[in-house]
Motif scaffolding. Structure first.
Motif, mmCIF file in Angstrom:
data_model
loop_
_atom_site.group_PDB
_atom_site.id
_atom_site.type_symbol
_atom_site.label_atom_id
_atom_site.label_comp_id
_atom_site.label_asym_id
_atom_site.label_seq_id
_atom_site.Cartn_x
_atom_site.Cartn_y
_atom_site.Cartn_z
ATOM 1 N N MET A 156 0.823 -1.202 0.000
ATOM 2 C CA MET A 156 0.000 0.000 0.000
ATOM 3 C C MET A 156 0.868 1.268 0.000
ATOM 4 N N ILE A 163 2.161 2.521 2.863
ATOM 5 C CA ILE A 163 1.843 3.278 4.065
ATOM 6 C C ILE A 163 2.662 2.792 5.250
ATOM 7 N N ARG A 175 -2.788 4.704 -4.819
ATOM 8 C CA ARG A 175 -3.492 4.475 -3.546
ATOM 9 C C ARG A 175 -4.927 4.978 -3.629
ATOM 10 N N PHE A 184 -9.366 -1.474 6.739
ATOM 11 C CA PHE A 184 -8.649 -1.701 7.995
ATOM 12 C C PHE A 184 -9.497 -2.470 8.993
ATOM 13 N N MET A 234 -12.926 10.891 -1.603
ATOM 14 C CA MET A 234 -12.313 10.074 -2.653
ATOM 15 C C MET A 234 -12.602 10.674 -4.032
ATOM 16 N N THR A 251 -5.407 5.792 7.385
ATOM 17 C CA THR A 251 -6.486 5.647 6.404
ATOM 18 C C THR A 251 -6.434 6.780 5.382
ATOM 19 N N VAL A 296 -3.942 8.496 4.395
ATOM 20 C CA VAL A 296 -2.833 8.282 3.461
ATOM 21 C C VAL A 296 -3.201 7.173 2.478
ATOM 22 N N ALA A 297 -3.818 6.116 3.008
ATOM 23 C CA ALA A 297 -4.187 4.978 2.158
ATOM 24 C C ALA A 297 -5.237 5.365 1.121
ATOM 25 N N LYS A 298 -5.985 6.426 1.392
ATOM 26 C CA LYS A 298 -6.983 6.888 0.431
ATOM 27 C C LYS A 298 -6.332 7.612 -0.744
#
Lengths: 342, 307
Positions: A71, A73, A105, A113, A133, B208, B210-212
């Motif tokens: 990912m 991260i 990403r 999660f 998003m 989260t 950052v993961a987005k």
């Protein structure tokens, strides 16, 4: 270490020649006060479009760290990817710029999660967090993004989505929150979803609902899915293939049904035996003796040798390679034949 | 929400009575205002008695307090030593102090949060240690020292700013005193922000974000800062009252004729109406700021519900 033979691709007939994601010989370590913790030590796995790979292992086996490396991260520092490749659509993501990776990403690879309550921002409405998003990746207006957020919430079957879009994460139940996490991952219809213990924090009844939803949406979008879990029960229903991890290595990999029938690694065998079973009611529950190794001092040879009932001298000196055991099956055990046989 | 506000307002009543009564007792009981009027000479007993009667000073203290409060609510704050009504002094002093407070507050908020964010994002590195050392230094040095030093160097020696504030307190003159006044609070804000940012940057929801695939700027401003500022805003809000009341030293150094200056004069000349009147207004400001902060809390953190 031998690279796993990709015959597992036969399970997903529509799979293209190059896998969607191909992790090759990945090594990750963390610098800690007690020394260097080798969290991932040469992991190889691949996922095709529409395929579900379950990564199984105890806490500290490196399954989540591998996912975080994919990912992008990982906390760096203290984490460090010392070697390996992570090919996504055939391109190594580890050589990409930060901005290139950021664009992947959420858009191409998304993550779900474990604990949605802490993984969602407590002071922003779920509508805002979902809509973000679309606003960031597709430049939508606030208004459009909110409509899309409602659509997404409908899609993951949150009742009264329109009324609840301005609610905050703490106002939802655990199952509903996890649905919001799933909706967020699905938002831009990514090619790959990594679900890191998506049902661990949920009630058993809700677990099944959430898992079913995830599996259904995955089929609908023909996404690749990496399901990280320590719950063998969850795996059996949805996974196509399994990779079992121990001390940062894959110790066994197999199509899902074969592993339950005939495990080819003593560790997998131990895991399966430690599942409570109705027909053994009243008997003592089996447990693998000992504790997972300290990652700053992984035992020499096979990392599992101090806990293994079959360990011989060779296990304490030589690191076992991933032997080809059958079609699409591998076992990193010197005595895989014996394990399979008895 | 409405019920909460009403309850809070009712809770303020005893607080208000308590604080003003304390101030009243301290000022009236511990000095003799009539004697102070006459300076070194002893007053003529008959005149003194007459003044005492006029000023309601011949009654028991609790009655005096009630009488004083009654007067205040009709808008009569009494007369200052100069003979001017105290309300007139307030009319000129509060706008000046308010301007100084605005300047100091802006400096405190912007520089404090900025430094704190910098330190929090670069934990354990040079910038972090630098901010830590700076805040320690600022907190350790008293205001009158920093005030005089800055006045001398920036104002007199280098001539970068006016060493004293002109009449009407223009904003350009208030920057230097603003820095002095904001100093200690600024250091607290920086430290509070740093701790909060450091804590929140390890939170799951930040991972989260950052993961987005959000850009770093957005991760920091929308997700990290928004959460980290909740305790900081509380401090800033309560500090407004502190800044207004705490300007005594700063106002004296820079010759600003604001609340601090008038309070100082009132105490110096033992003039009870000035001291009690100004403090009463400051208490009210303090209480209002506190209520505002508590209401703001719910806006910043939706998990907080008022019932």
């Amino acid at each position: 270490m031998t690279v796993i033979d990709e015959t597992a691709g036969a399970l997903a007939p529509a799979a293209p020649a190059a896998p969607l994601l191909d992790v090759r010989d990945l090594h990750v370590e963390f610098r800690t006060r007690d020394g260097v913790a080798k969290a991932v030590n040469g992991v190889n796995y691949s996922v095709n479009a529409g395929e579900t790979l379950a990564v199984l292992g105890e806490s500290g086996s490196g399954k989540s760290v591998t996912a975080q490396a994919i990912m992008g991260i990982l906390d760096m520092p203290p984490g460090r990817i010392t070697s390996g490749e992570i090919l996504f659509h055939g391109k190594d993501m580890l050589t990409m710029s930060g901005e290139e990776r950021r664009k992947i990403r959420g858009r191409k690879i998304a993550m779900i999660f474990q604990d949605a309550l802490s993984a969602l921002n407590p002071v922003l409405s779920v509508g805002y967090q979902l809509g973000e998003m679309f606003r960031v990746h597709q430049g939508m207006s606030r208004k459009q993004a909110k409509l899309k957020a409602i659509e997404l919430m409908d899609r993951v079957r949150i009742p009264a989505a329109k009324e609840r879009v301005n609610d905050y994460p703490h106002q939802f139940s655990g199952g509903m929150r996890q649905r919001i996490m799933i909706a967020m991952a699905l938002a831009l219809e990514p090619d790959l979803i990594i679900a890191d213990e998506p049902t661990t924090a949920l009630d058993v009844t809700v677990q099944a609902q959430v898992m079913d939803l995830l599996a259904e949406l995955q089929r609908e979008f023909t996404m690749g899915l990496i399901l990280i879990t320590h719950d063998l029960g969850v795996v059996a229903d949805v996974a196509d293939k399994i990779a079992v991890m121990y001390a940062g290595r894959i110790v066994e990999t197999a199509p899902v049904h074969e592993i339950y029938r005939r495990p080819a690694h003593p560790y997998t065998k131990g895991l399966l035996q430690s599942i409570p079973r109705l027909d053994r009611k009243g008997q003592e529950l089996y447990a693998i003796k000992g504790l997972p190794p300290n990652l700053t001092r992984i035992p020499s040879g096979c990392a599992f040798n101090p806990r293994c009932p079959m360990a011989q001298d060779v296990c304490r000196t030589d690191v076992p390679v991933l032997h080809q055991v059958g079609p699409g099956r591998g076992s990193a055990c010197h005595f895989w034949k014996e394990t399979l046989g008895d | 929400m409405g019920r909460y506000v009403i309850r809070r307002l009712l809770q303020m009543v005893p607080v208000f009575i308590g604080t003003t009564f304390l101030i009243f007792v301290m000022v009236y009981a511990l000095g003799d205002p009539v004697a102070a009027m006459f300076g070194d000479r002893a007053p003529d007993p008959a005149t003194a008695a007459q003044i005492r009667h006029d000023l309601y000073l011949d009654h028991p203290l609790p009655l005096q307090y009630l009488h004083y409060m009654g007067q205040i609510f009709t808008g009569n704050f009494g007369k200052a030593a100069t003979g001017q009504p105290v309300t007139e002094l307030m009319g000129t002093a509060f706008p000046v102090t308010l301007r100084l407070t605005i300047v100091a507050f802006a400096i405190e908020a912007i520089a404090g949060i900025g430094l704190g964010l910098l330190a929090g994002l670069r934990r354990g590195r040079f910038a972090d240690s630098g901010v830590l050392a700076f805040t320690l230094l600022v907190v350790a040095i008293p205001t009158f020292v920093t005030g005089y030093l800055l006045q001398y160097f920036v104002g007199v020696k280098w001539g970068l700013a006016n060493p004293a504030v002109a009449d009407g307190a223009p904003f350009s003159d208030l920057i230097l005193p603003g820095v002095v006044l904001a100093g200690v609070s600024l250091a607290y804000v920086a430290r509070l922000t740093r701790t909060s940012v450091a804590e929140n940057s390890r939170a799951d929801y930040l991972r989260t974000a950052v993961a987005k695939g959000l850009p770093r700027r957005r991760v920091v401003t929308v997700h990290l800062l928004r959460n980290s500022l909740i305790p900081v805003v509380t401090f800033l809000g309560t500090d407004i009252g502190g800044l207004m009341a705490g300007a005594v030293v700063t106002e004296r150094i820079f010759n600003i004729h604001g609340v601090g200056y008038q309070l100082y004069q009132g105490i110096l000349r033992q003039n009870p109406p000035t001291v009690v009147g100004f403090v009463t207004i400051l208490v009210l400001i303090f209480l209002a700021a506190n209520l505002l902060v508590d209401l703001l809390y719910a806006v910043l953190d939706p998990r907080i519900r008022y019932a």
